[in-house]
Design a protein around this motif. Sequence first.
Motif, mmCIF file in Angstrom:
data_model
loop_
_atom_site.group_PDB
_atom_site.id
_atom_site.type_symbol
_atom_site.label_atom_id
_atom_site.label_comp_id
_atom_site.label_asym_id
_atom_site.label_seq_id
_atom_site.Cartn_x
_atom_site.Cartn_y
_atom_site.Cartn_z
ATOM 1 N N GLY A 58 0.779 -1.234 0.000
ATOM 2 C CA GLY A 58 0.000 0.000 0.000
ATOM 3 C C GLY A 58 0.807 1.278 0.000
ATOM 4 N N ARG A 59 2.145 1.166 -0.046
ATOM 5 C CA ARG A 59 3.027 2.324 -0.247
ATOM 6 C C ARG A 59 2.762 3.472 0.747
ATOM 7 N NH1 ARG A 59 0.617 1.385 -4.918
ATOM 8 N NH2 ARG A 59 -0.127 3.520 -5.156
ATOM 9 N N MET A 60 2.551 3.158 2.003
ATOM 10 C CA MET A 60 2.352 4.195 3.010
ATOM 11 C C MET A 60 3.646 4.990 3.195
ATOM 12 S SD MET A 60 0.328 5.503 5.535
ATOM 13 C CE MET A 60 -0.752 4.291 6.310
ATOM 14 N N SER A 61 3.533 6.297 3.193
ATOM 15 C CA SER A 61 4.695 7.162 3.396
ATOM 16 C C SER A 61 5.423 6.810 4.683
ATOM 17 C CB SER A 61 4.221 8.619 3.438
ATOM 18 O OG SER A 61 5.292 9.497 3.688
ATOM 19 N N ARG A 231 -17.690 10.815 4.182
ATOM 20 C CA ARG A 231 -18.430 10.018 3.204
ATOM 21 C C ARG A 231 -17.547 9.025 2.461
ATOM 22 N NH1 ARG A 231 -22.447 13.259 -0.735
ATOM 23 N NH2 ARG A 231 -24.027 14.032 0.723
ATOM 24 N N ILE A 232 -16.234 9.272 2.447
ATOM 25 C CA ILE A 232 -15.344 8.445 1.642
ATOM 26 C C ILE A 232 -15.279 7.034 2.184
ATOM 27 C CG2 ILE A 232 -12.969 8.153 0.838
ATOM 28 C CD1 ILE A 232 -12.700 11.222 0.951
ATOM 29 N N GLY A 233 -15.285 6.903 3.521
ATOM 30 C CA GLY A 233 -15.115 5.573 4.104
ATOM 31 C C GLY A 233 -13.708 5.083 3.876
ATOM 32 N N GLY A 234 -13.535 3.773 3.754
ATOM 33 C CA GLY A 234 -12.229 3.221 3.426
ATOM 34 C C GLY A 234 -11.148 3.658 4.392
ATOM 35 N N SER A 235 -10.221 4.466 3.908
ATOM 36 C CA SER A 235 -9.111 4.937 4.728
ATOM 37 C C SER A 235 -9.598 5.772 5.905
ATOM 38 C CB SER A 235 -8.153 5.774 3.880
ATOM 39 O OG SER A 235 -7.613 5.003 2.828
ATOM 40 N N VAL A 236 -10.676 6.523 5.712
ATOM 41 C CA VAL A 236 -11.145 7.458 6.738
ATOM 42 C C VAL A 236 -11.707 6.727 7.949
ATOM 43 C CG1 VAL A 236 -12.756 9.337 7.199
ATOM 44 C CG2 VAL A 236 -11.613 9.198 4.985
ATOM 45 N N ASP A 340 -2.061 4.475 1.031
ATOM 46 C CA ASP A 340 -2.569 4.407 2.400
ATOM 47 C C ASP A 340 -2.229 3.130 3.160
ATOM 48 O OD1 ASP A 340 -3.555 6.924 2.217
ATOM 49 O OD2 ASP A 340 -5.649 6.353 1.918
ATOM 50 N N GLY A 341 -1.280 2.340 2.651
ATOM 51 C CA GLY A 341 -0.707 1.269 3.446
ATOM 52 C C GLY A 341 -1.605 0.089 3.718
ATOM 53 N N THR A 342 -1.502 -0.443 4.935
ATOM 54 C CA THR A 342 -2.226 -1.652 5.327
ATOM 55 C C THR A 342 -2.879 -1.448 6.689
ATOM 56 O OG1 THR A 342 -0.319 -2.609 6.478
ATOM 57 C CG2 THR A 342 -0.558 -3.115 4.132
ATOM 58 N N ALA A 343 -3.760 -2.374 7.034
ATOM 59 C CA ALA A 343 -4.363 -2.419 8.368
ATOM 60 C C ALA A 343 -4.742 -3.862 8.659
ATOM 61 C CB ALA A 343 -5.590 -1.518 8.449
ATOM 62 N N VAL A 368 -4.969 -4.477 2.459
ATOM 63 C CA VAL A 368 -3.990 -3.683 1.729
ATOM 64 C C VAL A 368 -4.709 -2.647 0.882
ATOM 65 C CG1 VAL A 368 -2.092 -3.704 0.069
ATOM 66 C CG2 VAL A 368 -2.400 -5.629 1.651
ATOM 67 N N TRP A 369 -4.327 -1.393 1.066
ATOM 68 C CA TRP A 369 -4.815 -0.316 0.208
ATOM 69 C C TRP A 369 -3.853 -0.243 -0.980
ATOM 70 C CZ3 TRP A 369 -6.483 -0.722 5.022
ATOM 71 C CH2 TRP A 369 -7.756 -0.228 5.341
ATOM 72 N N HIS A 370 -4.152 -1.038 -2.019
ATOM 73 C CA HIS A 370 -3.210 -1.189 -3.131
ATOM 74 C C HIS A 370 -2.995 0.101 -3.909
ATOM 75 C CE1 HIS A 370 -4.597 -5.368 -2.387
ATOM 76 N NE2 HIS A 370 -3.350 -5.668 -2.677
ATOM 77 N N GLY A 371 -4.013 0.949 -3.984
ATOM 78 C CA GLY A 371 -3.854 2.222 -4.682
ATOM 79 C C GLY A 371 -3.468 2.048 -6.136
#
Length: 577
Positions: A58-61, A231-236, A340-343, A368-371
């Motif tokens: 997920g390429r999290m910074s 409203r986005i959900g997901g990462s939020v 946004d990486g992983t959780a 995984v937030w593959h993006g």
Amino acid sequence: MSKHLSAFLTMAIACGSCSPVLSETTAIPANESKGFATLNESSLRSDLLFVASDRLAGRMSLQPGDDEAIRWIADQFSKAGLSPVVAGADGKPSYLQSFELIEYRPDRAVSTVTLTRGGQQTVWHAPEAFGYFKDQVDITAPVVFAGFGITAPELDYDDYKGIDAKGKIVFVFDHEPQEDDPRSIFNGTGNTRYATARVKLLNAQAHGAVALVVVAEPNRKHLTNAERSARIGGSVTRAVPIPSQAIAADELHIPAVLVLDPVAAALLGTSGTTGSELQSAIDKDLTSQSRELRDTTLTLHLRNTSERRGVTSNVAALLEGSDPKLRSETILISAHHDHDGTASCSEGKGGIDENGKATPAGPDCLQVWHGADDNGSGTVGVVNLARAFAANGVRPKRSILFVVFASEERGLLGAYWMAAHPLRPLATTRAMINFDMIGRDEQASPQTDGLIQIPADTTNRLNLIGALYSPDYDQVVKEENARVGLVLDDRFDHENALNVFFRSDQFPFVLKNVPAFWWFTGFHPDYHHITDTVEKIDYAKMRKILELAYLTAWHFADSAETPRFVANPMPANAVAR
């Protein structure tokens, strides 16, 4: 970023939402054709399978997966034969422009905003009042109201005129005046550079303020930024929120606090008026309503649960121009590499693999937030364009700087860093093409529902954002699109609810007067969700977008004329003050 079309097939290209009628004999100029022919779907697919894979997590910074993406991009630039443009720490040329970040998690339970008035104190916590800052904050100061917090000399507008903000906390409305008036000098119903919080913060800081308090406009006809983001959900909505990040050596060094309407009403309690009345008065004729707020002192107590420092990198490479004089000028082609990486998987739920297939839950299960679209598509787009220009043999007159920025998802941090520390002079940077999500079709989603109209067919559509700051740039893209045949759309330049103009890496360069467009295929239900995966990418559409970008960049880099920047993009029917 972009808006392009011109005089070729006049009737077919008269509107930015129309698809041009193409001729099969529309040839690519011979000196551009070799590189153009290298752009292909197979290469895009292969690259994106790697960039959006589980391996990069997920390429999290500031995480290992993003560090691997950085190394991969630098390696691709090197293999293409492009030149490094950074002096590394060891004094050797490098592709990496590295800089330090502070990563932190705000403590919502402990942080407070306290109003002192008449010897009495009112204490607010999140969500009524809440601030984000990289350092601990303890500030007590009187409060002044400064309208929308804007100083725009080219528009003869200044919310700070007649007030003294030095040593004080400034209280302002979000966005900008008259945003629902198509005749407004503030770009009609669209956003200008002044509508975003960072610009308001820098302006407050320049006037000597010690902090900024922001509330959504009282008379707004749209969701607040917090409501829209929710409203986005997901990462939020992750159980453990994504940490915030800030540039360690940022030019911005005062905090901001966001407050809800009841807090704003309390702050204005001694002003003799209401927020709604103040906004209405400003919107009526742009007359300043700024004032000191009598017997109003705020104490900001902001704390973080954790703080750490780390180093990330923008990745940059140069194709030097062929003309001895013009090679000192620059065309920028960019994207961002982080996501946004992983959780950990929630109990009873599995994850999603790189092909979008479900994986079973377990003790080591990760989401995984593959993006893939955001912004794997832009990353591989820049890499493939770099290869194409390098393979072409013939080079345009001006130089092209290829950049993939760091930490965009945490606040455009890599782009702000490079805009403040340019690798080549911004005064001679003639245009910027920024890719952020160029691999999908725009679709309705909770974030956009009721806020912007989405065309029925977006399968061949490209949104271009920023044209009002450079009509010349817009014209060039439209001319070159006659060879490609995309449908070009400028809706996002005329809306103020989604804040799209501020949300990608072109914006820090617009602040520096560089003609810069965001090239964008639009939001969709997978935006910032773990379902943004590679099998949903439209590689044929992506190739067409890169073909248009290739031709457009060649035009910018080789033509005698370069796009002009328009500092005050007023609508033709704007009502001057």
